[in-house]
Enzyme design. Structure first.
Site, short mmCIF file in Angstrom:
data_model
loop_
_atom_site.label_atom_id
_atom_site.label_comp_id
_atom_site.label_asym_id
_atom_site.label_seq_id
_atom_site.Cartn_x
_atom_site.Cartn_y
_atom_site.Cartn_z
N ASP A 81 0.84 -1.19 0.00
CA ASP A 81 0.00 0.00 0.00
C ASP A 81 0.89 1.25 0.00
OD1 ASP A 81 -2.41 1.38 0.11
OD2 ASP A 81 -2.46 1.40 2.31
N HIS A 82 0.63 2.17 -0.93
CA HIS A 82 1.37 3.45 -1.00
C HIS A 82 2.88 3.28 -1.01
CE1 HIS A 82 -2.16 5.99 -0.67
NE2 HIS A 82 -2.61 5.21 0.29
N GLU A 133 -1.52 6.30 -8.64
CA GLU A 133 -2.54 7.29 -8.23
C GLU A 133 -2.26 8.64 -8.88
OE1 GLU A 133 -3.51 7.31 -4.03
OE2 GLU A 133 -3.59 9.49 -4.02
N HIS A 179 -8.07 9.83 3.64
CA HIS A 179 -7.72 8.80 4.63
C HIS A 179 -8.19 9.22 6.02
CE1 HIS A 179 -4.48 7.65 1.60
NE2 HIS A 179 -5.21 6.56 1.75
N GLY A 208 -9.23 5.44 1.23
CA GLY A 208 -9.89 6.23 2.27
C GLY A 208 -11.37 5.95 2.42
N ALA A 209 -11.73 4.66 2.39
CA ALA A 209 -13.17 4.32 2.40
C ALA A 209 -13.76 4.20 3.81
CB ALA A 209 -13.42 3.04 1.61
N ASN A 229 -10.17 0.40 -0.32
CA ASN A 229 -9.21 0.29 0.78
C ASN A 229 -9.84 0.67 2.12
OD1 ASN A 229 -7.49 -0.06 -1.36
ND2 ASN A 229 -6.04 1.52 -0.75
N ASP A 231 -8.76 0.82 6.29
CA ASP A 231 -7.78 0.68 7.36
C ASP A 231 -8.38 1.19 8.69
OD1 ASP A 231 -5.57 0.50 8.97
OD2 ASP A 231 -4.35 1.94 7.89
N THR A 232 -8.74 2.49 8.71
CA THR A 232 -9.12 3.15 9.97
C THR A 232 -10.25 2.43 10.72
OG1 THR A 232 -8.41 5.26 9.06
CG2 THR A 232 -9.93 5.36 10.92
P1 13P Z 1 -8.87 4.52 5.60
O1 13P Z 1 -7.88 4.49 6.72
O2 13P Z 1 -9.57 5.82 5.50
O3 13P Z 1 -9.78 3.36 5.63
O4 13P Z 1 -8.03 4.42 4.23
C1 13P Z 1 -7.29 3.27 3.97
C2 13P Z 1 -6.49 3.43 2.74
O5 13P Z 1 -6.90 4.08 1.78
C3 13P Z 1 -5.18 2.77 2.68
O6 13P Z 1 -4.51 3.03 1.49
#
Ligand code: 13P
Length: 283
Positions: A81-82, A133, A179, A208-209, A229, A231-232
């Protein structure tokens, strides 16, 4: 089973669903993600950022995820990722990643193209697909005026040029997504997404979903998003559950007992996302 992301995203594109790409930092999160995918019979990507690699050890975390992927009853890709630079991409390839993102979106257009092309050449030699991206995420802050917000988003014409110039496999778009949790209701620019989808043939990715309401996710999938994606929301479920458990059980010092409810909470989040992404039953 361990697979590359290309077969997963092309199938998603063909059949109108999105594959969840869930970030991991450790064994516990990895278990939660893979268990959720197996419970829902869904293909998934498990994502590792360079920060996660530094935290858990570049040797350890990919090994854990690769083992989990190989043992899984559903297709799992291991995604960088990134990817911040060429060296990190090389480390990821050596560690067995089956999917790579090179994020040079903060650089001027020509430099973004040059950086991505270099990575595409190396990755494609190994049959590993590449995500890139264009545009800048984080335009969802309420104080940002509309013109500035739009200037930071992916431009449909530039997206076409970017795919042609850099030759990568999946395109991450900036359409008002950010994000972390959003301040207020996120406002995704669906007209922009539709315009990009109409012009670009490669599968599209939404970063950033976390915090985007289900109905907006449904619409994004209908408009051609094939990888989403998260994560949070996973982190949030883990930490909030553990905080509550520790507050209610202050004498419990067995990490397995403390983390157990946290793993279950993360699995619940991932299972829900898989349903919303319409990838349940696609494995
Ligand atoms: P979130 O942390 O907003 O879910 O985003 C995750 C993300 O886009 C990782 O690349």
């Amino acid at each position: 089973m361990l697979v590359t992301s290309k077969e997963l995203l092309l199938d998603a594109q063909k059949h109108g669903y999105a594959v969840g790409a869930f970030n991991t930092n450790d064994l516990e999160i990895t278990h939660a993600i893979v268990r959720a995918a197996e419970a829902k019979k869904a293909p998934i990507l498990v994502q590792i950022s360079s920060g996660a690699m530094k935290y858990a050890g570049v040797e350890f975390l990919p090994m854990i995820v690769a083992k989990a992927a190989r043992l899984a009853s559903v297709p799992v890709a291991i995604h960088l990722d990134h990817g911040p630079d060429f060296a990190t991409v090389m480390k990821a390839l050596r560690a067995g990643f089956t999917s790579i993102m090179r994020d040079a979106s903060k650089l001027p257009y020509e430099d973004n193209v040059a950086e991505v092309r270099k990575v595409v050449e190396a990755c494609h030699a190994l049959d590993v697909p590449v995500e890139a991206e264009i545009g800048r995420l984080g335009g969802a802050e309420e104080h940002v005026v509309v013109s500035e917000r739009e200037a930071s988003m992916s431009d449909p014409e530039e997206c076409v040029r970017f795919v042609e110039d850099a030759g990568f496999d999946f395109l991450a778009v900036a359409i008002g997504n950010a994000h972390g949790f959003y301040k207020g209701e996120p406002k995704l620019d669906f007209d922009r997404l539709a315009a990009i989808r109409d012009k670009v043939s490669v599968p599209l990715v939404l970063h950033g979903a976390s915090g985007i309401p289900d109905h907006q996710i449904t619409k994004a999938v209908e408009l051609g998003i094939c990888k989403i994606n998260i994560d949070t929301e996973i982190r949030n479920a883990f930490i909030r559950t553990i905080q509550k458990f520790v507050a209610e059980n202050p004498d419990q010092i067995d990490p397995r007992k403390v983390f157990g409810p946290g793993i279950e909470a993360m699995q619940t989040v991932v299972e829900h996302k898989i349903e919303i992404f319409k990838s349940a039953g696609r494995a």
